[in-house]
Design a protein around this motif. Structure first.
Motif, PDB file in Angstrom:
ATOM      1  N   HIS A   1     -21.048 -17.345 -36.807  1.00  0.00           N
ATOM      2  CA  HIS A   1     -20.654 -16.445 -37.885  1.00  0.00           C
ATOM      3  C   HIS A   1     -19.546 -17.089 -38.701  1.00  0.00           C
ATOM      4  O   HIS A   1     -18.735 -17.860 -38.172  1.00  0.00           O
ATOM      5  CB  HIS A   1     -20.157 -15.112 -37.304  1.00  0.00           C
ATOM      6  CG  HIS A   1     -19.993 -14.030 -38.322  1.00  0.00           C
ATOM      7  ND1 HIS A   1     -18.790 -13.786 -38.945  1.00  0.00           N
ATOM      8  CD2 HIS A   1     -20.872 -13.116 -38.822  1.00  0.00           C
ATOM      9  CE1 HIS A   1     -18.933 -12.773 -39.798  1.00  0.00           C
ATOM     10  NE2 HIS A   1     -20.188 -12.352 -39.738  1.00  0.00           N
ATOM     11  N   TRP A   2     -19.512 -16.767 -39.998  1.00  0.00           N
ATOM     12  CA  TRP A   2     -18.499 -17.340 -40.887  1.00  0.00           C
ATOM     13  C   TRP A   2     -17.096 -16.835 -40.563  1.00  0.00           C
ATOM     14  O   TRP A   2     -16.110 -17.410 -41.026  1.00  0.00           O
ATOM     15  CB  TRP A   2     -18.842 -17.047 -42.347  1.00  0.00           C
ATOM     16  CG  TRP A   2     -19.271 -15.635 -42.594  1.00  0.00           C
ATOM     17  CD1 TRP A   2     -18.487 -14.581 -42.926  1.00  0.00           C
ATOM     18  CD2 TRP A   2     -20.614 -15.143 -42.537  1.00  0.00           C
ATOM     19  NE1 TRP A   2     -19.238 -13.444 -43.069  1.00  0.00           N
ATOM     20  CE2 TRP A   2     -20.558 -13.757 -42.851  1.00  0.00           C
ATOM     21  CE3 TRP A   2     -21.863 -15.721 -42.266  1.00  0.00           C
ATOM     22  CZ2 TRP A   2     -21.693 -12.949 -42.881  1.00  0.00           C
ATOM     23  CZ3 TRP A   2     -22.985 -14.909 -42.301  1.00  0.00           C
ATOM     24  CH2 TRP A   2     -22.906 -13.552 -42.603  1.00  0.00           C
TER      25      TRP A   2
ATOM     26  N   GLN B   1     -15.910 -17.097 -37.664  1.00  0.00           N
ATOM     27  CA  GLN B   1     -15.467 -18.009 -36.603  1.00  0.00           C
ATOM     28  C   GLN B   1     -15.013 -19.297 -37.297  1.00  0.00           C
ATOM     29  O   GLN B   1     -15.835 -20.095 -37.735  1.00  0.00           O
ATOM     30  CB  GLN B   1     -16.605 -18.249 -35.615  1.00  0.00           C
ATOM     31  CG  GLN B   1     -17.032 -16.969 -34.911  1.00  0.00           C
ATOM     32  CD  GLN B   1     -18.365 -17.066 -34.183  1.00  0.00           C
ATOM     33  OE1 GLN B   1     -19.186 -17.938 -34.472  1.00  0.00           O
ATOM     34  NE2 GLN B   1     -18.584 -16.154 -33.253  1.00  0.00           N
ATOM     35  N   PRO B   2     -13.682 -19.524 -37.389  1.00  0.00           N
ATOM     36  CA  PRO B   2     -13.166 -20.530 -38.322  1.00  0.00           C
ATOM     37  C   PRO B   2     -13.560 -21.964 -38.020  1.00  0.00           C
ATOM     38  O   PRO B   2     -13.844 -22.740 -38.935  1.00  0.00           O
ATOM     39  CB  PRO B   2     -11.648 -20.345 -38.234  1.00  0.00           C
ATOM     40  CG  PRO B   2     -11.406 -19.691 -36.905  1.00  0.00           C
ATOM     41  CD  PRO B   2     -12.595 -18.821 -36.675  1.00  0.00           C
TER      42      PRO B   2
ATOM     43  N   TRP C   1     -17.374 -22.509 -38.666  1.00  0.00           N
ATOM     44  CA  TRP C   1     -17.722 -22.437 -40.075  1.00  0.00           C
ATOM     45  C   TRP C   1     -17.222 -23.671 -40.820  1.00  0.00           C
ATOM     46  O   TRP C   1     -17.878 -24.146 -41.753  1.00  0.00           O
ATOM     47  CB  TRP C   1     -17.165 -21.172 -40.709  1.00  0.00           C
ATOM     48  CG  TRP C   1     -17.751 -20.946 -42.071  1.00  0.00           C
ATOM     49  CD1 TRP C   1     -17.112 -21.029 -43.276  1.00  0.00           C
ATOM     50  CD2 TRP C   1     -19.120 -20.634 -42.362  1.00  0.00           C
ATOM     51  NE1 TRP C   1     -17.994 -20.774 -44.306  1.00  0.00           N
ATOM     52  CE2 TRP C   1     -19.235 -20.535 -43.768  1.00  0.00           C
ATOM     53  CE3 TRP C   1     -20.259 -20.431 -41.576  1.00  0.00           C
ATOM     54  CZ2 TRP C   1     -20.439 -20.243 -44.409  1.00  0.00           C
ATOM     55  CZ3 TRP C   1     -21.451 -20.134 -42.208  1.00  0.00           C
ATOM     56  CH2 TRP C   1     -21.540 -20.052 -43.605  1.00  0.00           C
ATOM     57  N   ARG C   2     -16.077 -24.211 -40.402  1.00  0.00           N
ATOM     58  CA  ARG C   2     -15.609 -25.458 -41.006  1.00  0.00           C
ATOM     59  C   ARG C   2     -16.638 -26.559 -40.804  1.00  0.00           C
ATOM     60  O   ARG C   2     -16.933 -27.331 -41.721  1.00  0.00           O
ATOM     61  CB  ARG C   2     -14.275 -25.871 -40.370  1.00  0.00           C
ATOM     62  CG  ARG C   2     -13.685 -27.179 -40.903  1.00  0.00           C
ATOM     63  CD  ARG C   2     -12.596 -27.691 -39.988  1.00  0.00           C
ATOM     64  NE  ARG C   2     -13.131 -28.044 -38.677  1.00  0.00           N
ATOM     65  CZ  ARG C   2     -12.422 -28.013 -37.551  1.00  0.00           C
ATOM     66  NH1 ARG C   2     -11.170 -27.615 -37.556  1.00  0.00           N
ATOM     67  NH2 ARG C   2     -12.988 -28.344 -36.396  1.00  0.00           N
TER      68      ARG C   2
ATOM     69  N   ILE D   1     -19.918 -26.185 -40.096  1.00  0.00           N
ATOM     70  CA  ILE D   1     -21.134 -25.857 -40.839  1.00  0.00           C
ATOM     71  C   ILE D   1     -20.971 -26.273 -42.303  1.00  0.00           C
ATOM     72  O   ILE D   1     -21.898 -26.823 -42.921  1.00  0.00           O
ATOM     73  CB  ILE D   1     -21.451 -24.351 -40.714  1.00  0.00           C
ATOM     74  CG1 ILE D   1     -21.931 -24.033 -39.285  1.00  0.00           C
ATOM     75  CG2 ILE D   1     -22.504 -23.921 -41.732  1.00  0.00           C
ATOM     76  CD1 ILE D   1     -22.083 -22.549 -39.000  1.00  0.00           C
ATOM     77  N   SER D   2     -19.777 -26.041 -42.846  1.00  0.00           N
ATOM     78  CA  SER D   2     -19.506 -26.449 -44.226  1.00  0.00           C
ATOM     79  C   SER D   2     -19.446 -27.968 -44.344  1.00  0.00           C
ATOM     80  O   SER D   2     -19.961 -28.550 -45.321  1.00  0.00           O
ATOM     81  CB  SER D   2     -18.188 -25.830 -44.700  1.00  0.00           C
ATOM     82  OG  SER D   2     -18.254 -24.417 -44.694  1.00  0.00           O
TER      83      SER D   2
ATOM     84  N   ARG E   1     -24.618 -24.402 -44.645  1.00  0.00           N
ATOM     85  CA  ARG E   1     -24.373 -22.979 -44.895  1.00  0.00           C
ATOM     86  C   ARG E   1     -25.665 -22.235 -45.212  1.00  0.00           C
ATOM     87  O   ARG E   1     -25.776 -21.042 -44.936  1.00  0.00           O
ATOM     88  CB  ARG E   1     -23.360 -22.812 -46.031  1.00  0.00           C
ATOM     89  CG  ARG E   1     -21.953 -23.281 -45.683  1.00  0.00           C
ATOM     90  CD  ARG E   1     -20.984 -22.982 -46.821  1.00  0.00           C
ATOM     91  NE  ARG E   1     -21.348 -23.705 -48.036  1.00  0.00           N
ATOM     92  CZ  ARG E   1     -20.965 -24.950 -48.315  1.00  0.00           C
ATOM     93  NH1 ARG E   1     -20.207 -25.610 -47.459  1.00  0.00           N
ATOM     94  NH2 ARG E   1     -21.337 -25.531 -49.442  1.00  0.00           N
TER      95      ARG E   1
ATOM     96  N   TYR F   1     -26.618 -14.024 -36.492  1.00  0.00           N
ATOM     97  CA  TYR F   1     -26.913 -15.174 -37.346  1.00  0.00           C
ATOM     98  C   TYR F   1     -27.076 -16.452 -36.523  1.00  0.00           C
ATOM     99  O   TYR F   1     -26.222 -16.789 -35.708  1.00  0.00           O
ATOM    100  CB  TYR F   1     -25.807 -15.348 -38.386  1.00  0.00           C
ATOM    101  CG  TYR F   1     -25.639 -14.122 -39.248  1.00  0.00           C
ATOM    102  CD1 TYR F   1     -26.503 -13.886 -40.317  1.00  0.00           C
ATOM    103  CD2 TYR F   1     -24.649 -13.190 -38.972  1.00  0.00           C
ATOM    104  CE1 TYR F   1     -26.367 -12.746 -41.107  1.00  0.00           C
ATOM    105  CE2 TYR F   1     -24.509 -12.043 -39.754  1.00  0.00           C
ATOM    106  CZ  TYR F   1     -25.366 -11.826 -40.811  1.00  0.00           C
ATOM    107  OH  TYR F   1     -25.237 -10.697 -41.580  1.00  0.00           O
TER     108      TYR F   1
ATOM    109  N   ASP G   1     -17.637 -21.737 -31.298  1.00  0.00           N
ATOM    110  CA  ASP G   1     -16.396 -21.892 -32.046  1.00  0.00           C
ATOM    111  C   ASP G   1     -15.254 -22.325 -31.125  1.00  0.00           C
ATOM    112  O   ASP G   1     -14.444 -23.184 -31.486  1.00  0.00           O
ATOM    113  CB  ASP G   1     -16.039 -20.583 -32.743  1.00  0.00           C
ATOM    114  CG  ASP G   1     -14.878 -20.730 -33.697  1.00  0.00           C
ATOM    115  OD1 ASP G   1     -15.110 -21.105 -34.858  1.00  0.00           O
ATOM    116  OD2 ASP G   1     -13.720 -20.491 -33.277  1.00  0.00           O
TER     117      ASP G   1
END
Length: 492
Positions: free
Chosen positions: A94-95, A97-98, A101-102, A104-105, A110, A245, A465
């Motif tokens: 999930h976005w 989860q910092p 998401w970093r 994934i980016s 994304r 997700y 994460d």
């Protein structure tokens, strides 16, 4: 490429061990000589180890990655059967989860996420089967039922846990929060039992067991409060962050990015199929010995060995007293996760609980295979434990019992984490008192060895994460020691 891990069954082929995965690494090693002295040795190719390996090689250090399996991913990996991914372990991201998401980016993924749930067509309902009987309800009614039970469960302070855990990543610095680590989930349910109707209690207990995959008596109430806080103190937040997700191509499409980036630096050596027998910190270097008798040495070592497995490796000097005690206690998660490909297209919009009598307890429609069949993912085994490969007919019966008459099974896929010697359980979930007594000790370094694993992350502990969080922390610790920053020049 087929991994030794995992099982699949079809009526035509029967039960077979091993499933294809893009996470399998060939050739299994690129080492030409074991006499080299590495800057860092990283043990474990899960997300903690992959993150540490990637960060350290990119920083310019010479790294050796040692992995017992034939693949990357650890407890989060996906199979690829007939061009469809089945998630064998950790799945959802999930976005919010910092760390994940970093990454994934970073890898421009994304747009590679999709929702597990699709309630747009088909049966579009929730089935609850308990010892009190069976009922069918809408998904809105399902949400209302579970939200009601969960809110009663977590509302220890009149503010849905916000006062007790105001900072989810620093929970143990609040004395009131530590007290709840003395309690089990069963203790808390006993307190609120009179406020729960039978369906609320059944759905609440099954959700708790889905999270911990232990028993109610062996599940830390504090850790559930911690999850709740991470999810924004709401039922909707829990559903979004925990089970909604996933990657369209499976977890292994994400994990392989870390490995390939590290390999591209030219500073990565690796050896798969290399279980560890011992680790010796000799002061000026650390030497590990594999079961096959090979030895490798480095200035530092990052161990990402899971908590439940640490006591199977010999350490010299021995593990510290508190870490050793925590390892001997271990975490409680013994999840059985079984994927079923079934013929009914209408079951794509189905969810169900079958508790406490069935060996599988919680299931959702999770996808549509290229053949047009529905993919159902089932969880259970906590109260009536099964090893699904030992009696495939029993496993099929447990799947069919989730929704009698609707489970025409075309394929089963699973990984038995309980019998996996390199995991000894699925994602981390603590028993009462383990975290309040041992979290700091589990996170502490020991000489030239840095321990990094999602099992003792401070944030999304037990999640992907948390694994990335820990790998990042370990890499920065080692990098700062082996590559100290140059002194800043002062200017007038």
């Amino acid at each position: 490429m087929t991994s030794r891990d995992g099982f699949q069954w079809t009526p035509e082929t029967g039960l077979a061990q091993g499933v294809p995965s893009i996470g399998v690494i060939l050739p299994p090693t690129n080492i030409l000589s074991s006499s080299a002295l590495y800057d860092v040795i990283v043990i474990g190719g899960g997300y903690s180890g992959l993150t540490a390996t990637r960060d350290l090689t990119v920083a310019g250090l010479r790294v050796l990655l040692i992995e017992a399996r034939d693949r990357i991913g650890g407890r989060s990996w996906s199979s690829n059967i007939d061009d469809y991914p089945f998630e064998m372990g950790g799945t959802w991201v999930h976005w919010g989860q910092p760390h994940v998401w970093r990454e994934i980016s970073r890898y421009n993924m994304r747009t590679e996420l999709e929702e597990s749930f699709d309630f747009s067509h088909g049966v579009n309902h929730f089935q609850l089967r308990t010892t009190q009987g069976a009922s069918t309800m809408s998904h809105e009614e399902e949400d209302t039922l579970l939200a009601s039970g969960l809110e009663k469960f977590v509302n220890v302070d009149g503010d849905m846990g916000r006062k007790v855990i105001p900072f989810a990543h620093d929970a143990f610095h609040v004395p009131e929060a530590r007290l709840y680590d003395e309690m089990s989930a069963q203790d808390r349910i006993n307190i609120i039992a009179l406020s729960l109707n039978p369906n609320e209690r059944a759905s609440l207990e099954s959700f708790i067991l889905l999270c911990s995959c232990g028993t109610l008596a062996t599940t830390s109430f504090f850790e559930l409060l911690h999850w709740w806080a991470l999810c924004g103190y709401s039922y909707r937040g829990c559903m979004d962050a925990l089970i909604s997700y996933k990657f369209k191509g499976g977890q292994s499409t994400f994990a392989i990015k870390f490995f390939k980036e590290a390999l591209a630096t030219g500073r990565l050596s690796y050896a798969f199929n290399s279980p560890i027998s011992s680790i010796s910190d000799q002061g000026d270097k650390v030497t590990l010995t594999t079961r096959g008798g090979r030895q490798y040495s480095g200035a530092r070592l990052v161990s990402t060995i899971p908590l439940n497995v640490l006591n199977s490796v010999s350490f010299d000097p021995p593990l510290g007293t508190q870490r050793a005690a925590a390892t001997n206690i271990g975490h409680v998660n013994q999840c059985v996760k079984v994927h079923a490909e079934i013929s009914s297209k209408d079951m794509r919009s189905w969810t169900g609980i079958s508790y406490p009598f069935n060996k599988l307890m919680y299931a959702i429609g999770d996808g549509t295979t290229p053949a047009g069949n529905t993919h159902i993912v089932c969880f259970g085994g906590f109260n009536n434990h099964i090893h699904p490969e030992e009696d495939i007919n029993q496993t099929k019966q447990a799947v069919e019992s989730m929704a009698p008459g609707n489970m025409d099974i075309k394929r089963l896929v699973f990984h038995n984490w309980s019998k996996d010697e390199f995991a000894k359980g699925a994602w981390f979930f603590s028993p009462p008192q383990l975290l309040s007594t041992s979290l700091d000790a589990m996170r502490a370094r020991q000489g030239n060895i840095v321990f990094a694993n999602s099992d003792w992350a401070v944030g999304w502990r037990s999640f992907i994460d948390g694994a990335i969080e820990e790998g990042t922390r370990a890499a920065m610790t080692v990098k700062e020691e082996l590559q100290p920053a140059p002194a800043l020049r002062s200017s007038l």
